[in-house]
Design an enzyme around this catalytic site. Structure first.
Site, PDB file in Angstrom:
ATOM      1  N   LYS A 119      60.371  43.873  41.009  1.00 49.05           N
ATOM      2  CA  LYS A 119      59.371  43.475  41.990  1.00 49.05           C
ATOM      3  C   LYS A 119      58.619  42.222  41.528  1.00 49.05           C
ATOM      4  O   LYS A 119      58.620  41.883  40.364  1.00 49.05           O
ATOM      5  CB  LYS A 119      58.354  44.614  42.172  1.00 49.05           C
ATOM      6  CG  LYS A 119      58.958  45.850  42.812  1.00 49.05           C
ATOM      7  CD  LYS A 119      57.898  46.750  43.420  1.00 49.05           C
ATOM      8  CE  LYS A 119      57.063  47.465  42.382  1.00 49.05           C
ATOM      9  NZ  LYS A 119      56.130  48.438  42.968  1.00 49.05           N
TER      10      LYS A 119
ATOM     11  N   LYS B  18      52.162  40.582  38.805  1.00 46.42           N
ATOM     12  CA  LYS B  18      50.940  39.820  38.548  1.00 46.42           C
ATOM     13  C   LYS B  18      51.056  38.982  37.284  1.00 46.42           C
ATOM     14  O   LYS B  18      50.409  37.965  37.140  1.00 46.42           O
ATOM     15  CB  LYS B  18      49.749  40.764  38.389  1.00 46.42           C
ATOM     16  CG  LYS B  18      49.158  41.236  39.711  1.00 46.42           C
ATOM     17  CD  LYS B  18      47.790  41.852  39.448  1.00 46.42           C
ATOM     18  CE  LYS B  18      47.490  42.956  40.438  1.00 46.42           C
ATOM     19  NZ  LYS B  18      46.426  43.847  39.976  1.00 46.42           N
TER      20      LYS B  18
ATOM     21  N   LYS C  24      52.055  52.900  28.107  1.00 48.17           N
ATOM     22  CA  LYS C  24      51.128  52.050  27.358  1.00 48.17           C
ATOM     23  C   LYS C  24      51.219  52.321  25.857  1.00 48.17           C
ATOM     24  O   LYS C  24      51.074  51.403  25.051  1.00 48.17           O
ATOM     25  CB  LYS C  24      49.685  52.267  27.836  1.00 48.17           C
ATOM     26  CG  LYS C  24      49.431  51.778  29.234  1.00 48.17           C
ATOM     27  CD  LYS C  24      49.545  50.261  29.335  1.00 48.17           C
ATOM     28  CE  LYS C  24      49.155  49.719  30.688  1.00 48.17           C
ATOM     29  NZ  LYS C  24      50.216  49.190  31.502  1.00 48.17           N
TER      30      LYS C  24
END
Ligand code: TRP
Length: 334
Positions: free
Chosen positions: A195, A198, A113
C-alpha cells in the site's frame, strides 16, 4: 434527535497521502453532516515510536491543515489535537487498571514493534491500545471509521468498555469500526508493492503535499508492462491500480476509453498505450491534488488561523470529554 458519536484519530508520523485521503478524510467529510464527529491528531500515540519531538509540532500542524484542506469543517466536526484534551490521559489511567499485561503483549501491533524497534520497547507501546480506547470512550463514541488493520484495537476498546461497565456501572457504549457499509478503496503503491505509505516507498506514494512535477514524475514511473496478450485479459494488480486511481480522479469517459482499449487489446494489436494513460492520469491527479496542497500550504503559513481552528476543536472536545470524565470519576471513586 441526538446524533451518534463518530470518532477517529490520525498519527502525525509522516506525510498524508492519497490512501489516507480516500481511506479516511473523504469519509470524514461525508460523516460530518450525519454524525456528531470528533477527529483528532494522535500526537501522544506518536511518542511511542517517535521519541524525538523536534518535528512533532510541524507535523501536527500539517495534519490539521491537510485535513481542513480536504474538506473537514471545523464548524461541523470537532478537529483537535490529542494533547489538548487532558481528560483522555485521566481515562487512560483508569482503563490501564482494567487492561492485562498478557492480552496487551499478544496484540500484533505490539509484537511487530518489538521486532522493528527492539531498543525501545516502552510501556507506552504496550498500552497503546489502552490509550486508543481512552480516545474513543472519552466521547462515548459508537462509530469509529478505521481500516481493517485496527480491528484488534477496536476489539480491545470494546473489552475495556465492558469491563469498566461491569465493575463500576454502565458508562460506556461499545464502539465499532465503521465505513458507511462500503469496502474502502485500497490504494496500492505505484510500484505494485503493497500500500501507499506515510513513511516508506516515497517515490511510489502520492502525497497531498507533492508538487505538480513530482506527481507527474511519480505517475510516469509507475509500473506497467507490454500490454495484454489477449482481449478481455485479467488486469495485473499494478494495472488495476492505475485504473483505480483513474476512477477516483478522472472523468468516466476517460476511464471508459482506456478500459475499452485495454479490453480490445491482444498480442500484435495492442490498443492501450500505458504512456498515454499515465499522462492523462498525471494531469487529472495534478488537478486533484493541487487545490488541496495549496489550501493546506496557505493554512500552514497562517499560524494564527490554524491555532484558532485547533482551539475551537479542543474546546468542543473538552466539553464532551469533561462530561464523560465526571461520570467516570463518580463511577470509580464515588
Ligand atoms: N492507531 C490508529 C492508527 O494507527 C490511530 C488512532 C489512535 C486511532 N487513536 C485512535 C484511530 C482512536 C481511531 C480511534 O491509525
Amino acid at each position: 434527535m441526538t446524533k451518534e458519536v463518530v470518532l477517529s484519530g490520525i498519527r502525525p508520523t509522516g506525510f498524508l497521502h492519497l490512501g489516507n485521503y480516500f481511506g479516511a478524510m473523504r469519509n470524514y467529510v461525508r460523516m460530518q453532516d450525519d454524525y456528531d464527529c470528533y477527529f483528532f491528531v494522535a500526537n501522544w500515540h506518536s511518542l511511542t515510536t517517535h521519541p524525538d519531538t523536534k518535528e512533532l509540532k510541524t507535523a501536527v500542524r500539517r495534519v490539521v491543515a491537510e485535513n481542513i484542506a480536504c474538506g473537514v469543517d471545523p464548524g461541523k466536526a470537532a478537529f483537535y489535537v490529542q494533547s489538548d484534551v487532558p481528560e483522555i490521559a485521566e481515562l487512560y489511567l483508569y482503563l490501564n487498571m482494567l487492561a492485562y499485561k498478557g492480552e496487551l503483549e499478544k496484540t500484533t501491533t505490539f509484537k511487530d514493534k518489538v521486532r522493528t524497534q527492539p531498543d525501545n520497547v516502552n510501556a507506552g507501546l504496550l498500552t497503546y491500545p489502552v490509550l486508543q480506547a481512552a480516545d474513543i470512550l472519552i466521547h462515548r463514541a459508537v462509530k469509529v471509521p478505521v481500516g481493517k488493520d485496527q480491528e484488534q484495537n477496536m476489539e480491545m476498546a470494546r473489552n475495556f468498555a465492558q469491563r469498566f461497565n461491569h465493575r463500576y456501572g454502565e458508562v460506556f457504549p461499545e464502539p465499532y469500526g465503521f465505513n458507511y457499509g462500503e469496502q474502502l478503496v485500497k490504494i496500492m503503491s505505484l510500484d505494485g508493492n503493497g500500500k501507499m505509505s506515510k513513511s516508506e516507498n516515497q517515490l511510489s506514494t502520492l502525497y497531498l503535499a507533492d508538487e505538480d512535477d513530482l506527481i507527474r514524475k511519480k505517475i510516469m514511473k509507475a509500473k506497467t508492462d507490454q500490454g495484454p496478450e489477449q482481449t478481455n485479459a485479467t488486469k495485473p494488480d499494478y494495472i488495476e491500480n492505475l485504473f483505480t486511481l483513474m476512477n477516483l480522479v478522472s472523468t468516466t469517459d476517460t476511464v471508459q476509453k482506456f478500459n475499452d482499449d485495454f479490453n480490445n487489446s491482444s498480442l500484435g494489436n495492442c490498443l492501450i498505450r500505458y504512456g498515454d494513460m499515465k499522462k492523462q492520469l498525471a494531469e487529472d491527479m495534478v488537478n486533484f491534488i493541487k487545490p488541496i496542497r495549496e489550501k493546506a500550504t496557505d493554512l500552514q503559513n497562517n499560524i494564527e488561523q490554524l491555532e484558532s481552528i485547533m482551539k475551537q476543536g479542543a474546546d468542543k472536545a473538552r466539553a464532551s470529554a469533561s462530561e464523560t470524565i465526571k461520570l467516570v470519576r463518580k463511577a470509580v471513586l464515588g
